[in-house]
Scaffold this motif. Structure first.
Motif, PDB file in Angstrom:
ATOM      1  N   TYR A 229       0.796  -1.135   0.036  1.00  0.00           N
ATOM      2  CA  TYR A 229      -0.096   0.021   0.018  1.00  0.00           C
ATOM      3  C   TYR A 229       0.921   1.200   0.013  1.00  0.00           C
ATOM      4  O   TYR A 229       1.918   1.506   0.814  1.00  0.00           O
ATOM      5  CB  TYR A 229      -0.985   0.023   1.306  1.00  0.00           C
ATOM      6  N   VAL A 230       0.653   2.284  -0.884  1.00  0.00           N
ATOM      7  CA  VAL A 230       1.297   3.337  -0.807  1.00  0.00           C
ATOM      8  C   VAL A 230       0.454   4.444  -0.773  1.00  0.00           C
ATOM      9  O   VAL A 230      -0.465   4.703  -1.371  1.00  0.00           O
ATOM     10  CB  VAL A 230       2.110   3.376  -2.268  1.00  0.00           C
ATOM     11  N   TYR A 231       0.684   5.401   0.258  1.00  0.00           N
ATOM     12  CA  TYR A 231       0.027   6.415   0.739  1.00  0.00           C
ATOM     13  C   TYR A 231       0.609   7.877   0.164  1.00  0.00           C
ATOM     14  O   TYR A 231       1.779   8.207   0.512  1.00  0.00           O
ATOM     15  CB  TYR A 231      -0.550   6.418   2.201  1.00  0.00           C
ATOM     16  N   ASP A 232      -0.357   9.073  -0.238  1.00  0.00           N
ATOM     17  CA  ASP A 232       0.511  10.205  -0.565  1.00  0.00           C
ATOM     18  C   ASP A 232       0.464  11.108   0.673  1.00  0.00           C
ATOM     19  O   ASP A 232      -0.489  12.094   0.700  1.00  0.00           O
ATOM     20  CB  ASP A 232      -0.553  10.817  -1.641  1.00  0.00           C
ATOM     21  N   GLY A 233       1.316  10.662   1.545  1.00  0.00           N
ATOM     22  CA  GLY A 233       1.493  11.420   2.802  1.00  0.00           C
ATOM     23  C   GLY A 233       2.071  10.914   3.800  1.00  0.00           C
ATOM     24  O   GLY A 233       2.530   9.334   3.630  1.00  0.00           O
ATOM     25  N   PRO A 234       2.084  11.009   5.072  1.00  0.00           N
ATOM     26  CA  PRO A 234       2.876  10.605   6.089  1.00  0.00           C
ATOM     27  C   PRO A 234       2.172   9.690   7.113  1.00  0.00           C
ATOM     28  O   PRO A 234       2.669   8.827   7.892  1.00  0.00           O
ATOM     29  CB  PRO A 234       3.379  11.811   7.040  1.00  0.00           C
ATOM     30  N   ASN A 235       0.803   9.309   6.647  1.00  0.00           N
ATOM     31  CA  ASN A 235      -0.019   8.425   7.524  1.00  0.00           C
ATOM     32  C   ASN A 235      -1.097   7.662   6.608  1.00  0.00           C
ATOM     33  O   ASN A 235      -1.337   7.802   5.762  1.00  0.00           O
ATOM     34  CB  ASN A 235      -0.553   9.057   8.811  1.00  0.00           C
ATOM     35  N   TYR A 236      -1.710   7.095   7.450  1.00  0.00           N
ATOM     36  CA  TYR A 236      -2.684   6.112   6.857  1.00  0.00           C
ATOM     37  C   TYR A 236      -4.068   6.792   6.473  1.00  0.00           C
ATOM     38  O   TYR A 236      -5.027   6.394   5.756  1.00  0.00           O
ATOM     39  CB  TYR A 236      -3.411   4.972   7.797  1.00  0.00           C
ATOM     40  N   GLN A 237      -4.127   8.242   6.966  1.00  0.00           N
ATOM     41  CA  GLN A 237      -5.215   9.166   6.798  1.00  0.00           C
ATOM     42  C   GLN A 237      -5.093   9.646   5.272  1.00  0.00           C
ATOM     43  O   GLN A 237      -5.867  10.378   4.898  1.00  0.00           O
ATOM     44  CB  GLN A 237      -5.469   9.928   7.763  1.00  0.00           C
ATOM     45  N   SER A 238      -3.949   9.587   4.695  1.00  0.00           N
ATOM     46  CA  SER A 238      -3.430  10.106   3.321  1.00  0.00           C
ATOM     47  C   SER A 238      -4.104   9.337   2.368  1.00  0.00           C
ATOM     48  O   SER A 238      -4.531   8.114   2.420  1.00  0.00           O
ATOM     49  CB  SER A 238      -1.951  10.233   3.324  1.00  0.00           C
ATOM     50  N   ASP A 239      -4.234   9.935   1.011  1.00  0.00           N
ATOM     51  CA  ASP A 239      -4.789   9.246  -0.143  1.00  0.00           C
ATOM     52  C   ASP A 239      -4.305   8.095  -0.373  1.00  0.00           C
ATOM     53  O   ASP A 239      -2.722   8.158  -0.513  1.00  0.00           O
ATOM     54  CB  ASP A 239      -4.766  10.208  -1.407  1.00  0.00           C
ATOM     55  N   LEU A 240      -4.570   6.957  -0.616  1.00  0.00           N
ATOM     56  CA  LEU A 240      -3.982   5.802  -0.982  1.00  0.00           C
ATOM     57  C   LEU A 240      -3.857   5.937  -2.503  1.00  0.00           C
ATOM     58  O   LEU A 240      -4.775   5.811  -3.334  1.00  0.00           O
ATOM     59  CB  LEU A 240      -5.123   4.446  -0.872  1.00  0.00           C
ATOM     60  N   LEU A 241      -2.588   5.732  -2.853  1.00  0.00           N
ATOM     61  CA  LEU A 241      -2.081   5.744  -4.148  1.00  0.00           C
ATOM     62  C   LEU A 241      -2.232   4.531  -5.079  1.00  0.00           C
ATOM     63  O   LEU A 241      -2.467   4.385  -6.203  1.00  0.00           O
ATOM     64  CB  LEU A 241      -0.590   6.437  -4.540  1.00  0.00           C
ATOM     65  N   PHE A 242      -1.811   3.560  -4.161  1.00  0.00           N
ATOM     66  CA  PHE A 242      -1.807   1.852  -4.793  1.00  0.00           C
ATOM     67  C   PHE A 242      -2.075   1.041  -3.831  1.00  0.00           C
ATOM     68  O   PHE A 242      -1.486   1.182  -2.653  1.00  0.00           O
ATOM     69  CB  PHE A 242      -0.333   1.794  -5.374  1.00  0.00           C
ATOM     70  N   SER A 243      -2.821  -0.097  -4.027  1.00  0.00           N
ATOM     71  CA  SER A 243      -2.892  -1.149  -3.125  1.00  0.00           C
ATOM     72  C   SER A 243      -2.895  -2.462  -4.200  1.00  0.00           C
ATOM     73  O   SER A 243      -3.479  -2.521  -5.132  1.00  0.00           O
ATOM     74  CB  SER A 243      -4.071  -1.123  -2.230  1.00  0.00           C
ATOM     75  N   GLY A 244      -2.235  -3.506  -3.804  1.00  0.00           N
ATOM     76  CA  GLY A 244      -2.290  -4.778  -4.513  1.00  0.00           C
ATOM     77  C   GLY A 244      -0.923  -5.379  -4.606  1.00  0.00           C
ATOM     78  O   GLY A 244       0.036  -5.060  -4.005  1.00  0.00           O
TER      79      GLY A 244
END
Length: 856
Positions: free
Chosen positions: A501-516
């Motif tokens: 999972y790659v998030y656009d920011g420093p935490n899990y509340q950031s936008d999810l850029l990719f999962s899988g």
């Protein structure tokens, strides 16, 4: 290479399993721990396993038919059997004939029987039975799919009965109709029933017919038994009968809200309907609960009284476990309808998901518009949750509460408000409370801190070989104002249950850029931050099964760097190179960006060309039929790059059609391997004939009887350096020849040592039949490995004698044949030894000869 620090959050939920034969479910974490610390006991050969499968209890066929428990039981598990009849006999089997222990009451309760397959027991009570599957009487265990069954043995004939349920919505009741088809081998039956486990009621001594039970209040649970006259083993049980749930819950605005709660089961299906008696819109707000990935389980809320109306909320398309907290659905009319379904893997009842809780009422308020972000205090190992309120909603004063024990904040205007501090590793939930109407309160998901970030502009390289049951997170943050970027150079990951999972920011509340899992290969994935923190969060999760540390997948390898550079500018063009059986890609660089030079990587070979500047550079050759692209990289920061499209060039594009005589001159180079493929394009064979040309020592040609080098090689050599006079004719269905010119590094035509250049002609036949002098004949292929063809001029026909002489003049073959005008006569000389021969043709009017070389 640096290995990232692992960050572990809460334990992973149990893995999913839709098809146990293809993707075997993981054992629950607690069961695995129990198996590791407490192996199955072997006291008196009575075994006890710790893990149940299937997750739901199995009901044996009440008519005595064989009932399959599972087609994939493990010999580390037990299975639960319910609706047991006291005093009845049950037989258990396992497909490999191994060991079975049967207990009653609980999974570790009293033993009723044990032994090797099959095992037959008599139930002492109507409590559930538990069958434990092991390899042997030493209680050894293993995993692997086996078929298990249970069968109720009857000494009587059960009655035939069925039931139906009908709702009476105006009276908020339902009734049950029992249809007795026959009474079995008894003269009558009793219909016994209990409501919500109250004292039983009965209709005594009835025969075949229809009997109405009820009415019962909505929400009641009714257990019905059609009792055999004398033997309870032949009773027919209809447990847990309830309303069809077709009646909506009626709500009155201004009255109390309706609260719902549900812990869904494996293979579950349920629905709920709500109706506003005054015609106002309704709102449904989830206050807690989780649901498994949409691959397995489903939840949908509709804007109307049933599932034919528009969708307000759906779990579809969510491929990870979803926290439903805060989900709000608001109807446009007086009705809301919600339905769910689940598969047979994991659920709330299995302990993998949390119970759903929700509230339904009239929405006479406006929710606050809230978002959440984690602020780290790495020096003190603590964090804060920042709640940003774009609007506080319709309540002039709201409170921001939390589950972590930090002070409550009272808020009267929009802004950002900080709750905390909370210790690293703790999970907290923040709620913006509307004290006028609870439906307009807003809860955050459960929030915990991400790891403290790596702060760098790089470029930095990282590798990680992920283990089983991993939950690792790493944050990368730019050391300046530039965005941060991450690219995977290599790495494999299991496609079932493992993901990044790659998030656009420093935490899990950031936008999810990719999962899988990207099909199992992460190579080439590129991510760039767009957030004000200039940060990216990478999370790696895996299940209990396979992993990199099992030596099944290559380790992940990735680069992280600030994008403090400008991409190069280039165009790409395919350039055929048939002489080298391939193609090139021309890269035309018009700008190197912020780098003085560039690197170009060829995806086919993996080779890198460095110090590339402005201008056109040819990359290749790449073999025909291959798929390749180029990546042009900033030599100082490889994340500034451009990638070409994929290019390929079909092998048949390099085939020359040459039935009409075609000439070719070729001046070969040092260390050369040049390809030339010809076909006649007709049904005639094709002949390649060398006119002149010098080949140096260690330089030679190869000729193949077909379209490629997989065909039979019919010649290899250099004829002592002078190739002139060599002629080869095709003998294959494609009427094709492939020529290779192969040279060493020491001297060539191109460097002046080999002269003259090679020259050959290609065309149909050894020479064109129309060009054969009067009385001459055609002989091909030459050299041959045994099979030869003879063709006379069109004017010649009749009886011909063929004689073959060896170099001593001895006659080694003599045959007579009838020559037909314009046709080929075929001969097999494969029984002759390698060497040079003379073929002589004679008729009554002429006599001609040709030399023939035989090479097996």
């Amino acid at each position: 290479m640096d290995r990232p620090n692992a960050y572990f959050s809460a334990p992973c939920e149990a893995g999913n399993n839709q098809n146990r034969m293809n993707a075997r479910r993981p054992l629950p974490i607690l069961s695995l721990l129990a198996l590791a610390l407490m192996p199955a006991t072997a006291a008196f050969s009575q075994c006890t396993n710790q893990s149940q499968y299937p997750g739901t209890a199995i009901v044996p066929d009440p008519g005595g038919a064989l009932t399959t428990i599972s087609t994939c039981s493990f010999q580390t598990e037990y299975s639960r059997i319910t609706s047991v009849v006291a005093g009845a006999t049950y037989q258990f089997t396992i497909s490999d004939g191994s060991y079975i222990t049967v207990r009653q009451g609980t999974f570790d309760g009293p033993v009723l029987g044990f032994g090797y397959n099959p095992v037959t027991v008599t139930a002492g009570t109507n409590e559930d039975l538990f069958a434990h599957w092991t390899i042997d009487d030493l209680c050894n265990t293993t995993t692997g799919c086996l078929v298990t069954t249970v069968q109720l043995f009857l000494n009587c004939t059960p009655p035939v009965a069925s039931y139906s349920v009908a709702d009476d919505c105006p009276n908020q009741t339902f009734s049950i109709t029992v249809n007795v088809g026959n009474t079995g081998d008894g003269s009558s039956v009793n219909i016994n029933y209990t409501v919500n486990q109250d004292p039983p009621q009965a209709i005594f001594s009835v025969g075949a017919g229809t009997y109405l039970l009820g009415p019962f209040p909505l929400g009641a649970v009714v257990d019905v038994v059609v009792a055999h006259e004398s033997d309870p083993a032949c009773n027919i049980n209809f447990p847990d009968l309830q309303s069809l749930n077709t009646c909506p819950y009626d709500l009155t605005c201004g009255g109390p809200n309706v609260f719902g709660a549900y812990c869904y089961d494996n293979n579950d299906s349920e629905h709920w309907a709500y109706h506003s008696t005054g015609g106002e819109s309704l709102a449904l707000l989830f206050t807690q609960g989780t649901i498994e990935s949409d691959t397995w389980d489903h939840l949908t809320i509709y804007d109307g009284p049933d599932n034919t109306y528009p969708i307000l909320f759906t779990h579809a398309g969510v491929f990870t476990t979803q926290d439903l907290t805060g989900v709000l659905a608001v109807s446009t009319g007086p009705d809301l309808y919600m339905e769910m379904s689940s598969d047979g893997s994991v659920s709330c009842s299995s302990g993998s998901m949390t119970e759903w809780q929700w509230t339904v009422g009239c929405l006479d308020c406006t929710q606050p518009d809230a978002s959440y972000e984690v602020s780290l205090d790495c020096a003190n190992n603590q964090f804060y949750v920042n709640t940003t309120l774009a609007s506080i909603g319709s309540d002039p004063t709201v409170e921001i509460t939390n589950t972590g024990g930090a002070p409550t904040l009272t808020v009267t205007e929009p802004g950002t408000y900080s709750s905390g501090p909370f210790a690293f590793g703790s999970s907290v939930r923040v709620e913006v409370v509307n004290d006028v109407n609870f439906l307009c309160s807003v809860k955050s998901p459960w929030i915990t801190n991400p790891p403290c970030p790596y702060v760098s502009c790089g470029p930095d390289q990282y590798t990680y070989c992920y283990p089983n049951t991993a939950d690792t997170a790493i944050v990368y943050q730019s050391a300046n104002t530039y965005p941060i970027a991450m690219i995977f150079n290599a790495g494999q990951i299991a496609t079932f249950g493992d993901s990044i999972y790659v998030y656009d920011g420093p935490n899990y509340q950031s936008d999810l850029l990719f999962s899988g899992a990207n099909g199992g290969d992460l190579t080439g994935l590129l991510f760039t931050s767009t957030n004000p923190s200039n940060a990216l969060l990478l999370r790696i999760r895996s299940n209990f099964y396979t992993s990199c540390t099992d030596n099944l997948y290559t380790p992940m390898d990735w680069n992280v760097s600030c994008l403090d550079c400008t991409n190069p500018v280039a165009t790409f063009e395919l350039v055929p190179d048939c002489e080298h059986n391939g193609f090139n890609i021309a890269v035309n660089v018009t700008s190197t960006g912020t780098s003085p030079t560039l690197r170009v990587v060829n995806s086919w070979s993996g080779d890198t060309l460095s110090n590339v500047g402005v201008g056109t550079t040819l990359i290749g050759p790449i073999p025909v039929d291959s798929l390749a692209h180029l990546t042009v990289l900033n030599s100082q920061n490889p994340l500034c790059r451009i990638v070409s499209p994929d290019f390929t060039y079909a092998a048949d594009s390099c085939i020359n059609v040459a039935c009409a005589p075609t000439g070719q001159e070729y001046c070969y180079t040092n260390a050369d391997t040049a390809f030339f493929t010809y076909t006649s394009g007709t049904t005639d064979p094709i002949t390649l004939s060398f006119g002149y040309g010098q080949l140096l020592v260690n330089d030679y040609i190869q000729i193949f009887n077909g379209l490629d080098t997989a065909s039979q090689m019919v010649y290899m050599g250099n004829q002592g350096g002078q190739i002139g006079g060599l002629a080869i004719t095709s003998n294959n269905a494609d009427n094709a020849l492939t020529l290779l010119v192969i040279s060493s590094q020491a001297g060539s035509c191109a460097t002046g040592q080999g002269f003259p250049p090679l020259y050959w002609t290609v065309g149909c036949g050894l020479v064109g039949v129309s060009e054969v002098e009067n009385g001459d004949f055609q002989l091909f292929p030459n050299p041959t490995n045994g099979e030869v063809y003879i063709r006379l001029p069109d004017a010649e026909s009749g009886t011909v004698r063929m004689e073959v002489m060896d170099v001593t003049g001895r006659l080694v073959r003599s045959e007579q044949f009838n020559a037909a005008s314009g046709t080929n006569a075929q001969f097999d000389l494969s029984d002759l030894q390698n060497g040079n021969y003379t073929v002589v043709l004679s008729t009554a009017t002429w006599n001609r000869s040709r030399a023939l070389q035989l090479v097996h």
